[in-house]
Write a protein that holds these residues in place. Sequence first.
Motif, PDB file in Angstrom:
ATOM      1  N   ASN A  30       0.829  -1.252   0.103  1.00 53.57           N
ATOM      2  CA  ASN A  30       0.122   0.037   0.169  1.00 53.57           C
ATOM      3  C   ASN A  30       0.935   1.218   0.002  1.00 53.57           C
ATOM      4  OD1 ASN A  30      -2.156   1.784  -0.067  1.00 53.57           O
ATOM      5  ND2 ASN A  30      -2.873   1.052   2.080  1.00 53.57           N
ATOM      6  N   ARG A  66       2.684  10.947  -7.164  1.00 53.51           N
ATOM      7  CA  ARG A  66       3.291  12.209  -6.800  1.00 53.51           C
ATOM      8  C   ARG A  66       4.732  12.496  -7.931  1.00 53.51           C
ATOM      9  NH1 ARG A  66       1.897  10.610  -1.278  1.00 53.51           N
ATOM     10  NH2 ARG A  66       0.618  12.252  -0.447  1.00 53.51           N
ATOM     11  N   ALA A 125      14.463   9.775  -2.744  1.00 58.45           N
ATOM     12  CA  ALA A 125      13.876   9.521  -1.563  1.00 58.45           C
ATOM     13  C   ALA A 125      12.867   8.234  -1.532  1.00 58.45           C
ATOM     14  CB  ALA A 125      13.069  10.699  -1.113  1.00 58.45           C
ATOM     15  N   ILE A 135      13.763   4.888   0.995  1.00 60.90           N
ATOM     16  CA  ILE A 135      12.651   4.229   1.502  1.00 60.90           C
ATOM     17  C   ILE A 135      12.440   2.665   1.296  1.00 60.90           C
ATOM     18  CG2 ILE A 135      10.373   4.319   2.700  1.00 60.90           C
ATOM     19  CD1 ILE A 135      12.543   6.646   3.687  1.00 60.90           C
ATOM     20  N   MET A 166      -0.601   1.977   7.789  1.00 62.57           N
ATOM     21  CA  MET A 166       0.528   1.206   7.471  1.00 62.57           C
ATOM     22  C   MET A 166       0.802   1.782   6.154  1.00 62.57           C
ATOM     23  SD  MET A 166       0.141  -2.517   5.652  1.00 62.57           S
ATOM     24  CE  MET A 166      -0.188  -2.441   3.962  1.00 62.57           C
ATOM     25  N   SER A 167      -0.226   2.358   5.488  1.00 60.66           N
ATOM     26  CA  SER A 167       0.417   2.929   3.911  1.00 60.66           C
ATOM     27  C   SER A 167       0.812   4.319   4.507  1.00 60.66           C
ATOM     28  CB  SER A 167      -0.916   3.036   3.148  1.00 60.66           C
ATOM     29  OG  SER A 167      -1.858   3.865   3.794  1.00 60.66           O
ATOM     30  N   ILE A 208       4.572   4.776   4.633  1.00 60.60           N
ATOM     31  CA  ILE A 208       5.696   4.676   3.632  1.00 60.60           C
ATOM     32  C   ILE A 208       5.293   6.146   2.901  1.00 60.60           C
ATOM     33  CG2 ILE A 208       6.030   3.824   1.350  1.00 60.60           C
ATOM     34  CD1 ILE A 208       5.396   1.124   2.290  1.00 60.60           C
ATOM     35  N   GLU A 209       4.299   6.586   2.689  1.00 61.46           N
ATOM     36  CA  GLU A 209       3.904   7.882   2.183  1.00 61.46           C
ATOM     37  C   GLU A 209       4.754   8.958   2.928  1.00 61.46           C
ATOM     38  OE1 GLU A 209       0.562   8.412  -0.310  1.00 61.46           O
ATOM     39  OE2 GLU A 209      -0.207   7.092   1.106  1.00 61.46           O
ATOM     40  N   ARG A 215       7.268   8.770   5.227  1.00 61.46           N
ATOM     41  CA  ARG A 215       8.662   8.685   5.421  1.00 61.46           C
ATOM     42  C   ARG A 215       9.176   9.010   3.961  1.00 61.46           C
ATOM     43  NH1 ARG A 215       9.033   2.409   6.902  1.00 61.46           N
ATOM     44  NH2 ARG A 215      11.297   2.755   6.125  1.00 61.46           N
ATOM     45  N   VAL A 216       8.635   8.896   2.933  1.00 59.81           N
ATOM     46  CA  VAL A 216       9.118   9.199   1.398  1.00 59.81           C
ATOM     47  C   VAL A 216       8.921  10.659   1.432  1.00 59.81           C
ATOM     48  CG1 VAL A 216       8.911   9.103  -1.134  1.00 59.81           C
ATOM     49  CG2 VAL A 216       8.801   7.007   0.311  1.00 59.81           C
ATOM     50  N   LEU A 217       8.144  11.165   1.888  1.00 53.90           N
ATOM     51  CA  LEU A 217       7.724  12.819   1.809  1.00 53.90           C
ATOM     52  C   LEU A 217       8.742  13.384   2.637  1.00 53.90           C
ATOM     53  CD1 LEU A 217       3.981  13.797   1.805  1.00 53.90           C
ATOM     54  CD2 LEU A 217       5.807  14.337   0.060  1.00 53.90           C
ATOM     55  N   ARG A 253      11.604  12.409   3.612  1.00 53.81           N
ATOM     56  CA  ARG A 253      12.875  12.081   3.210  1.00 53.81           C
ATOM     57  C   ARG A 253      13.306  13.048   2.000  1.00 53.81           C
ATOM     58  NH1 ARG A 253      16.395   7.585   3.487  1.00 53.81           N
ATOM     59  NH2 ARG A 253      15.232   7.295   5.272  1.00 53.81           N
ATOM     60  N   PHE A 254      12.186  13.274   1.119  1.00 58.00           N
ATOM     61  CA  PHE A 254      12.142  14.115  -0.091  1.00 58.00           C
ATOM     62  C   PHE A 254      12.233  15.573   0.503  1.00 58.00           C
ATOM     63  CE2 PHE A 254       9.175  17.127  -2.481  1.00 58.00           C
ATOM     64  CZ  PHE A 254      10.014  17.262  -3.605  1.00 58.00           C
ATOM     65  N   ARG A 310      16.066  16.122   1.591  1.00 55.76           N
ATOM     66  CA  ARG A 310      16.834  16.214   0.580  1.00 55.76           C
ATOM     67  C   ARG A 310      16.719  17.398  -0.383  1.00 55.76           C
ATOM     68  NH1 ARG A 310      18.915  10.922  -1.300  1.00 55.76           N
ATOM     69  NH2 ARG A 310      19.787  11.927  -3.195  1.00 55.76           N
ATOM     70  N   GLN A 329       1.672  16.870  -0.229  1.00 53.82           N
ATOM     71  CA  GLN A 329       1.093  16.455   0.953  1.00 53.82           C
ATOM     72  C   GLN A 329      -0.415  16.421   0.760  1.00 53.82           C
ATOM     73  OE1 GLN A 329       2.455  18.673   4.216  1.00 53.82           O
ATOM     74  NE2 GLN A 329       3.757  17.139   4.988  1.00 53.82           N
TER      75      GLN A 329
END
Lengths: 655, 55
Positions: free
Chosen positions: A154, A161, A492, A496, B1-2, B5-6, B8-10, B12-13, B16, B36
């Motif tokens: 998921n 994005r 990124a 992850i 849960m989803s 991941i989203e 965490r990526v945001l 990290r992005f 960076r 977001q």
Amino acid sequence: MNLVLDSITVEGFRGVPTEQTYNFRGKNAVFQGPNGSGKSTALQAIEFLLTGEIQALRGSGTGGITAPKHIPNLQVDPKDTVVRGTFKDAKGTFQVYRRFTNRSKIVAERRPPVFSELVTLANSGLLHLTREEILELILTTPGNRKEQIYQLINTGQLDDRRLRLKGVQRKASQAVDHASKSAQDSLDRLDGIAKGSVSLAEGRNEQTLDTDALLTEVNDRRKRLNAPPLTTLPTNQSFTVDVDSPVEQASHPLQRTDICQDIDTLQSWVATISDHQMTLDHTRRAASALQADTEALASLSELSLIQQGRQFVDAETTSCPLCDSNWNSEELSRQLQNKTERLERIEQRRDELITQTNKLHSTASTPIQPIQRLLKIADTVDDIDWTPIRQFAGVLQAIVGQAEKDIIGEIETFKIERLNVDLESFAPTDVLNQLEAKANQFPDQAELQQTWDELTTLEEGYSTWRAATKEIRNYETVEREITVSKEEYIAARDEILGDIFEAVSKQFEELYSLVNPDETSFDPKLGQTNTGVKFDVGFYDEGRHPPRALHSEGHQDLMGVALFLSLVSQFSPLDRTPVLLDDVLMSVDATHRKRIAEILASELSHQFQFIITTHDEIWAKQLCDANAVPAENKIMISEWTPSGGPELEGNEQSL
Amino acid sequence: MSDDIETRVLNRFSSRIEQSPNVTADTHQILVDDLQSMDADRTELLNRLVEQQDS
């Protein structure tokens, strides 16, 4: 977070027409029965209970299958289709159910967070593993594997994005191209007026305009419009600042086209003044001659009588028919002939005078109207002495006044001396030349307008060019920033997901090696690529290969189960997660399955509550023998009938 | 849960591009907010990024 499935009760669902209960008692279970006996239906019932859907009825190859037609049992009213479940957590058991007629809603006696987590996992697909899903995980392309794994874990809108950033990058690039074209078009327009002097270069470059050259062109136009030069190209005001418009500049009467034409007409008349003098003189002489012989003019009235009387005088008549007096016909005819000839000469002179007078009238009238129009502007052109023009007008008007009279009828009183004029001496040649010279000092209105138009077009082109180059700079900056941002977003995401895939790969290797401890250099790698999720494994020091390249079908099935369990383990917050394995290890040989049964019992049953289906009695027995499944949780289905559904052996499950 | 991941990526992005010399602070903020919410269309996002170039 502990949660286990105690039992499910199925009614009016798929191949189960009447109520049937399967007890798991919170432990592993195995459904064993022949093909078509309804084993998979039991797992689909659990999936339906938690998600409201059956994944096997969706996706490719399921055309013609619809939930309303194929989820309810064909023999029952869909209103009676319902799956109930009993779960157990730390607080005890609780009931949940889902009806087909309200299948978007699960009704729960209570809903602990751990149950909601289980529903989330189930909706992601981390509940129910079939042979088809193994194919999509292991034997597929990286692109399809990515779709499958992204759904299982998921990832939400990760890809959306990335595509959003890519789309905005493309739009920014298109905007740069559009603004560049606009800048080039404005440059072309400027060059068109400036004859190619202002463009330095062409292409996707904002610094293509020679502003010094443009300023020179602007000041050239301003000079022609009698305005002072600009020191720099203005950005906040017009190129026409301090310039009078062509209409304002053409306000002097000597710039009027009709006035210029009048001057020209008079100059032409004066240039042929000797011809006009001849006409005047001729008229004067003719009038003078006729005036000198007024008796002859008066006798013209006899002409008609004489012409009529002559017809009565011939050789045969010897006397007057009126008075009977005798006459000499021959002599009388001669006298009448002489008289007629004389009167006809007088008549001819009279006609010539009339013609000449008309010609004089026309000649003298021609300059009068142009002179009258010129005199109307005399007040505004006060640096010219208009006296000669006015005198000339008076002379001409006097001549015209004479020519308009009935010169024949009034010949005796006609004032011939008034035609005794030396036109040349009155000709206003000098004044006309002065007026012409003065008019020539003013620029032509059409030229002024053209210069004005060029100046305003230069301004418009420069303004457009500036706006376009500003847009280019802005959009190029955005394009650069978005390009960097998109790359950073991908980096990124890969970091992850890389961490996640590394953890999954590690767990996958551990699970797989439990069954195949002798397989060296297996080292599975799951990794994100630009277009998908790559998966390869080592093979006995023979390099890295896709799973299907060198491994047997049984090994591939095992990889599928191991990968699925690794993903569930990675993403499930439950201490022990229910997992449904639908006939997924049938290509694995009996020796390996025995090993798997032992591992399920010893290594995995504390992490997962397995609900397994198989048609293989040996595999079911192996599971029980290894204590992976308690004997009471071996659910034997002997056959299936349309009216009764799955028939359970011993029927102990439905108690 | 989803969300994990989203998010965490945001995060990290965001971290960076915050460190990138090629992305301004304004652009960073606009992009993070936009990714977001995901509520504007792409043209609107582009216009927002261009407008902040002028400010």
